[in-house]
Each structure stands twice: as C-alpha cells, then as structure tokens.
Design a protein around this motif. Structure first.
Motif, PDB file in Angstrom:
ATOM      1  N   PHE A  13      84.075 -27.332  47.855  1.00 29.45           N
ATOM      2  CA  PHE A  13      83.342 -28.059  46.830  1.00 29.45           C
ATOM      3  C   PHE A  13      82.121 -28.677  47.492  1.00 29.45           C
ATOM      4  CE2 PHE A  13      82.306 -32.137  44.888  1.00 29.45           C
ATOM      5  CZ  PHE A  13      82.117 -31.778  43.570  1.00 29.45           C
ATOM      6  N   LEU A  14      81.014 -28.644  46.805  1.00 26.30           N
ATOM      7  CA  LEU A  14      79.791 -29.217  47.351  1.00 26.30           C
ATOM      8  C   LEU A  14      79.015 -29.891  46.234  1.00 26.30           C
ATOM      9  CD1 LEU A  14      77.807 -29.410  49.785  1.00 26.30           C
ATOM     10  CD2 LEU A  14      76.803 -27.294  48.955  1.00 26.30           C
ATOM     11  N   ASP A  15      78.582 -31.097  46.486  1.00 26.91           N
ATOM     12  CA  ASP A  15      77.761 -31.844  45.531  1.00 26.91           C
ATOM     13  C   ASP A  15      76.406 -32.073  46.180  1.00 26.91           C
ATOM     14  OD1 ASP A  15      76.543 -33.626  43.815  1.00 26.91           O
ATOM     15  OD2 ASP A  15      78.253 -34.972  43.678  1.00 26.91           O
ATOM     16  N   VAL A  16      75.352 -31.520  45.586  1.00 29.32           N
ATOM     17  CA  VAL A  16      74.021 -31.664  46.176  1.00 29.32           C
ATOM     18  C   VAL A  16      73.377 -33.008  45.858  1.00 29.32           C
ATOM     19  CG1 VAL A  16      73.541 -29.205  46.329  1.00 29.32           C
ATOM     20  CG2 VAL A  16      72.845 -30.463  44.291  1.00 29.32           C
ATOM     21  N   GLY A  17      73.967 -33.751  44.943  1.00 29.28           N
ATOM     22  CA  GLY A  17      73.432 -35.079  44.632  1.00 29.28           C
ATOM     23  C   GLY A  17      72.308 -35.029  43.610  1.00 29.28           C
ATOM     24  N   GLY A  18      71.894 -36.210  43.202  1.00 23.34           N
ATOM     25  CA  GLY A  18      70.935 -36.338  42.121  1.00 23.34           C
ATOM     26  C   GLY A  18      69.489 -36.109  42.481  1.00 23.34           C
ATOM     27  N   GLY A  19      69.154 -36.031  43.741  1.00 21.80           N
ATOM     28  CA  GLY A  19      67.757 -35.873  44.120  1.00 21.80           C
ATOM     29  C   GLY A  19      67.488 -34.626  44.927  1.00 21.80           C
ATOM     30  N   ALA A  20      68.284 -33.585  44.729  1.00 21.51           N
ATOM     31  CA  ALA A  20      68.155 -32.369  45.528  1.00 21.51           C
ATOM     32  C   ALA A  20      66.863 -31.620  45.211  1.00 21.51           C
ATOM     33  CB  ALA A  20      69.349 -31.452  45.293  1.00 21.51           C
ATOM     34  N   ILE A  32      77.813 -22.698  51.660  1.00 21.69           N
ATOM     35  CA  ILE A  32      78.932 -22.150  50.897  1.00 21.69           C
ATOM     36  C   ILE A  32      79.254 -20.727  51.335  1.00 21.69           C
ATOM     37  CG2 ILE A  32      79.619 -21.350  48.587  1.00 21.69           C
ATOM     38  CD1 ILE A  32      78.077 -23.824  47.501  1.00 21.69           C
ATOM     39  N   THR A  33      78.232 -19.914  51.525  1.00 23.29           N
ATOM     40  CA  THR A  33      78.466 -18.503  51.837  1.00 23.29           C
ATOM     41  C   THR A  33      78.849 -18.267  53.302  1.00 23.29           C
ATOM     42  OG1 THR A  33      76.083 -18.136  52.112  1.00 23.29           O
ATOM     43  CG2 THR A  33      77.040 -17.642  49.949  1.00 23.29           C
ATOM     44  N   MET A  34      78.813 -19.301  54.122  1.00 24.39           N
ATOM     45  CA  MET A  34      79.312 -19.181  55.499  1.00 24.39           C
ATOM     46  C   MET A  34      80.836 -19.052  55.520  1.00 24.39           C
ATOM     47  SD  MET A  34      77.091 -22.043  57.443  1.00 24.39           S
ATOM     48  CE  MET A  34      76.200 -21.485  58.859  1.00 24.39           C
ATOM     49  N   ASP A  35      81.480 -19.526  54.479  1.00 25.81           N
ATOM     50  CA  ASP A  35      82.935 -19.506  54.372  1.00 25.81           C
ATOM     51  C   ASP A  35      83.371 -18.141  53.832  1.00 25.81           C
ATOM     52  OD1 ASP A  35      85.618 -19.817  53.688  1.00 25.81           O
ATOM     53  OD2 ASP A  35      85.336 -21.801  52.790  1.00 25.81           O
ATOM     54  N   SER A  36      84.091 -17.380  54.628  1.00 25.68           N
ATOM     55  CA  SER A  36      84.514 -16.042  54.218  1.00 25.68           C
ATOM     56  C   SER A  36      85.546 -16.070  53.092  1.00 25.68           C
ATOM     57  CB  SER A  36      85.076 -15.273  55.421  1.00 25.68           C
ATOM     58  OG  SER A  36      86.217 -15.947  55.923  1.00 25.68           O
ATOM     59  N   ASN A  37      86.118 -17.231  52.811  1.00 24.36           N
ATOM     60  CA  ASN A  37      87.077 -17.345  51.716  1.00 24.36           C
ATOM     61  C   ASN A  37      86.399 -17.440  50.348  1.00 24.36           C
ATOM     62  OD1 ASN A  37      89.463 -17.355  53.316  1.00 24.36           O
ATOM     63  ND2 ASN A  37      88.988 -19.458  53.901  1.00 24.36           N
ATOM     64  N   VAL A  38      85.094 -17.636  50.337  1.00 22.65           N
ATOM     65  CA  VAL A  38      84.368 -17.746  49.072  1.00 22.65           C
ATOM     66  C   VAL A  38      84.238 -16.347  48.469  1.00 22.65           C
ATOM     67  CG1 VAL A  38      82.154 -18.322  47.994  1.00 22.65           C
ATOM     68  CG2 VAL A  38      83.141 -19.834  49.722  1.00 22.65           C
ATOM     69  N   GLN A  39      84.815 -16.187  47.270  1.00 23.08           N
ATOM     70  CA  GLN A  39      84.802 -14.886  46.606  1.00 23.08           C
ATOM     71  C   GLN A  39      83.920 -14.889  45.365  1.00 23.08           C
ATOM     72  OE1 GLN A  39      89.029 -14.386  46.082  1.00 23.08           O
ATOM     73  NE2 GLN A  39      89.233 -13.498  48.107  1.00 23.08           N
ATOM     74  N   ALA A  40      83.500 -16.057  44.932  1.00 21.89           N
ATOM     75  CA  ALA A  40      82.591 -16.218  43.797  1.00 21.89           C
ATOM     76  C   ALA A  40      82.076 -17.652  43.866  1.00 21.89           C
ATOM     77  CB  ALA A  40      83.305 -15.972  42.470  1.00 21.89           C
ATOM     78  N   ILE A  41      80.944 -17.900  43.240  1.00 20.54           N
ATOM     79  CA  ILE A  41      80.350 -19.238  43.256  1.00 20.54           C
ATOM     80  C   ILE A  41      80.184 -19.728  41.824  1.00 20.54           C
ATOM     81  CG2 ILE A  41      78.320 -20.615  43.869  1.00 20.54           C
ATOM     82  CD1 ILE A  41      77.848 -18.608  46.178  1.00 20.54           C
ATOM     83  N   LEU A  42      80.712 -20.917  41.578  1.00 24.26           N
ATOM     84  CA  LEU A  42      80.514 -21.591  40.298  1.00 24.26           C
ATOM     85  C   LEU A  42      79.588 -22.769  40.535  1.00 24.26           C
ATOM     86  CD1 LEU A  42      81.062 -22.299  37.328  1.00 24.26           C
ATOM     87  CD2 LEU A  42      83.095 -23.537  38.103  1.00 24.26           C
ATOM     88  N   VAL A  43      78.483 -22.786  39.826  1.00 24.69           N
ATOM     89  CA  VAL A  43      77.559 -23.910  39.893  1.00 24.69           C
ATOM     90  C   VAL A  43      77.668 -24.646  38.566  1.00 24.69           C
ATOM     91  CG1 VAL A  43      75.166 -24.643  40.189  1.00 24.69           C
ATOM     92  CG2 VAL A  43      76.001 -22.610  41.399  1.00 24.69           C
TER      93      VAL A  43
END
Length: 131
Positions: A13-20, A32-43
């Motif tokens: 889980f990643l929160d970029v915050g309100g001022g990204a 996020i994509t450095m993690d080989s367990n990531v099979q899809a991304i939900l934004v």
C-alpha cells in the motif's frame, strides 16, 4: 480492506499524500513495481486535497516511461476528476478507469488472479500498455 473483500491479497500500500507532483507519482510506481509480488496496480484517487488530474498525469508518465507490464486500474473521484478522465482517455493507454471503488477493486482482483495463475504455470503474461 476492499481488495480482501473481493478475494485479493494486497502486495503493498502506498499513499502519495495530498501534495504529490507528477514526478512523485511516477516514483511511487517505480517503488511499487520493484516488488515482484505485485500482479496488478489499483490507484484509488479520492482527490479532495490532491488534484485528480495531477495523479492522472503521473500515472500516464509512469505507464509510458516505466514500460509497465502489469494491469493498471484507476478509480477517480474528486477535484479535477473530469480533467483526469480526459487525460487518461486521450493518452490511448490501456489504463482501466472505474467510476467507483468497488468496481475497481473487483477488476484489479480479477486481473491479478490471471497474472497469478499464469505465474504458477510458469507462463509469462504481459500486459503491454498500450494494448
């Protein structure tokens, strides 16, 4: 968590915050994509403080520059939402935009399941963006 509710198991889980910025969003995708367990991304963009169009620009930049190989599902709601939708549509990238979080979670779990099943069978599945 809504991902668990639909039978998924979030890798992180990643929160970029309100001022990204656009670059910070792209950097978030790099992490996020450095993690080989990531099979899809939900934004999940719920832009009250954070503008949806800025997040959309970051997603587009990440998709183009990082050669993403996993499906990306985006839920947009809030400030500059229509601008964000227009940017995603105009990008001609296969970024799946959803109107609500439940629909987005359901789609990302299904796509992740496809990737997971392929990985178990040692089949390389590529979600080439744009498709």
């Amino acid at each position: 968590d809504i991902i668990k509710l639909h039978g998924g198991d979030p890798a992180n889980f990643l929160d970029v915050g309100g001022g990204a910025s656009v670059e910070q969003v792209k950097s978030a995708f790099e992490l996020i994509t450095m993690d080989s367990n990531v099979q899809a991304i939900l934004v999940n963009i719920f832009g009250g403080i954070m503008r949806c169009d800025v997040i959309a620009q970051g997603i587009i930049k990440a998709t183009q520059e990082l050669a993403l190989r996993v499906p990306v599902v985006v839920r947009l709601q809030g400030s500059h939402e229509e601008d964000a939708r227009a940017l995603i549509t105009a990008s001609d990238l296969k970024i799946i935009a959803c109107d609500n979080l439940d629909e987005a979670a359901r789609k990302v779990v299904r796509l992740s399941t496809i990737v997971g099943m392929a990985n178990e069978e040692h089949i390389d599945v590529k979600f080439k963006l744009p498709i």
